[in-house]
Structures are given as C-alpha cells and as structure tokens.
Design an enzyme around this catalytic site. Sequence first.
Site, PDB file in Angstrom:
ATOM      1  N   LYS A 191      26.716  42.797   6.196  1.00 28.62           N
ATOM      2  CA  LYS A 191      25.677  42.496   7.998  1.00 28.62           C
ATOM      3  C   LYS A 191      26.324  41.327   8.314  1.00 28.62           C
ATOM      4  CE  LYS A 191      21.430  43.541   7.956  1.00 28.62           C
ATOM      5  NZ  LYS A 191      21.005  44.773   8.604  1.00 28.62           N
ATOM      6  N   LYS A 239      24.348  38.772   7.077  1.00 24.81           N
ATOM      7  CA  LYS A 239      23.075  37.693   7.186  1.00 24.81           C
ATOM      8  C   LYS A 239      22.779  37.522   5.798  1.00 24.81           C
ATOM      9  CE  LYS A 239      19.419  39.235   9.564  1.00 24.81           C
ATOM     10  NZ  LYS A 239      18.471  39.945  11.211  1.00 24.81           N
TER      11      LYS A 239
HETATM   12  N1  C2G Z   1      12.006  42.518  16.181  1.00 26.97           N
HETATM   13  C1  C2G Z   1      11.444  42.966  16.702  1.00 26.97           C
HETATM   14  N2  C2G Z   1      10.396  41.514  17.055  1.00 26.97           N
HETATM   15  C2  C2G Z   1      10.804  40.447  16.732  1.00 26.97           C
HETATM   16  C3  C2G Z   1      12.261  40.660  15.071  1.00 26.97           C
HETATM   17  C4  C2G Z   1      12.132  41.475  15.087  1.00 26.97           C
HETATM   18  O1  C2G Z   1      10.431  43.983  16.934  1.00 26.97           O
HETATM   19  N3  C2G Z   1      11.005  39.285  16.803  1.00 26.97           N
HETATM   20  C5  C2G Z   1      12.802  43.765  15.199  1.00 26.97           C
HETATM   21  C6  C2G Z   1      14.201  44.314  15.948  1.00 26.97           C
HETATM   22  O2  C2G Z   1      14.532  44.230  16.669  1.00 26.97           O
HETATM   23  C7  C2G Z   1      14.358  45.136  14.732  1.00 26.97           C
HETATM   24  C8  C2G Z   1      12.976  44.869  13.293  1.00 26.97           C
HETATM   25  O3  C2G Z   1      12.109  43.807  13.569  1.00 26.97           O
HETATM   26  O4  C2G Z   1      14.821  46.764  15.191  1.00 26.97           O
HETATM   27  C9  C2G Z   1      13.870  44.581  11.706  1.00 26.97           C
HETATM   28  O5  C2G Z   1      14.914  42.790  12.535  1.00 26.97           O
HETATM   29  P1  C2G Z   1      15.763  42.459  11.017  1.00 26.97           P
HETATM   30  O6  C2G Z   1      15.121  42.150  10.085  1.00 26.97           O
HETATM   31  O7  C2G Z   1      16.104  41.262  11.764  1.00 26.97           O
HETATM   32  O8  C2G Z   1      16.388  43.724  11.026  1.00 26.97           O
HETATM   33  P2  C2G Z   1      18.419  44.064  11.130  1.00 26.97           P
HETATM   34  O9  C2G Z   1      19.111  42.619  10.663  1.00 26.97           O
HETATM   35  O10 C2G Z   1      18.548  43.718  13.014  1.00 26.97           O
HETATM   36  O11 C2G Z   1      18.704  45.170  10.605  1.00 26.97           O
HETATM   37  O12 C2G Z   1      20.592  49.259  10.871  1.00 26.97           O
HETATM   38  C10 C2G Z   1      19.573  48.087  11.370  1.00 26.97           C
HETATM   39  C11 C2G Z   1      20.046  46.816  10.933  1.00 26.97           C
HETATM   40  O13 C2G Z   1      19.642  46.816   9.176  1.00 26.97           O
HETATM   41  C12 C2G Z   1      18.709  45.887  11.577  1.00 26.97           C
END
Ligand code: C2G
Length: 153
Positions: free
Chosen positions: A45, A47
Amino acid sequence: MKKTAITYGTFDLFHYGHLRLFQRIKEFSDYLIVAVSTDEFNQLKGKKTIIPFENRIEIVKNIRYVDKVIAEESWDQKLNDIKNYNVNFLVMGDDWKGKFDELNNYCEVIYLPRTDGISSSLLKNSLSGFRNLDISSINSALEILQQIRNQLS
Ligand code: C2G
C-alpha cells in the site's frame, strides 16, 4: 438474525478515530470482524507504520466492539471474506467512498464519516517533531520551569 460487519485497515497508533468507527459499526451490527493490514501488505500500500502487525492486531483484538480479527494480506481478499464470513455490511471511513462499490452485489457497502482532527499520520508527525527537539531547547524549557517554580515558592 445476527448481522455481521467487516472493516479493513492498518490501525497504526490506534486512536479514537478508529474506536469511533468500531463503535458506530456496532450500532447497526451484532458481530464485527476487523481485518488488520499486515506489514507486508502495508508495503504494497506504500504505507509506513510505527507499530508492527503483531502489536496492531493485538490491540484491535482487545477492543470491546471487535468480535474477530483477521489479517488483511491483499486488496482482493474482501470478496472471499464476505462469502466466508457471511458478511452483511462492509464498512469503511468515507476517505474510501466509492472504492468498494462493486461489492454491493454481495453485501451492503457503507462509508461512514471519518472522525475529524485525528489520524495516524498526524500522530506520527507530532512524534517525529519531538524526536527533532534538541537537548538545548529541552534544557532551556527546564530552566524556565525552574524559574517559575522559584517564583511560586
Ligand atoms: N478512520 C476514521 N477516522 C479517522 C481515521 C481513520 O474513521 N480519523 C477510518 C478510516 O476511514 C478507515 C479505518 O479508520 O476506514 C482505518 O484507517 P487506516 O488504519 O488508515 O486504514 P487504511 O490505511 O485506510 O487501510 O483495504 C482497505 C485498507 O486496508 C484501509
């Protein structure tokens, strides 16, 4: 009838934005499966994470709203997961809005508003800020605090 939801994410530096997401999902489902991105998948990703997968999944597993955790190892495991776990809802924060709509043929895809003011990258940046703080500025801050204490005593 038990309603099952699934959500996917990295959940690095677990924070209340992640917690609010789980809380809201459990307002309309009885069983929440969280798929936590492995370190290898995060590399895919593009990340960078601070907390290793083993610890990220351990934290998520112990969140009261979470009923089951699985590893997220690829973009395209979602359909198998939906079928394997009889998922009714795929729920993501709305930064993913529209990205998984094709899965509406298999379950209800729901995008919830993200929680404002918090994100793993925000936490990472403030942590790196502290790391750059040099010892002299810490010492001068301590001197100022000492002066204040002297004045107060
Ligand atoms: N999230 C949220 N509010 C935030 C931060 C994150 O609602 N302030 C939600 C994101 O929208 C996501 C979840 O928390 O639905 C997890 O966020 P991340 O850990 O950043 O996940 P991400 O890297 O977006 O990975 O296949 C999908 C991916 O694995 C998602």
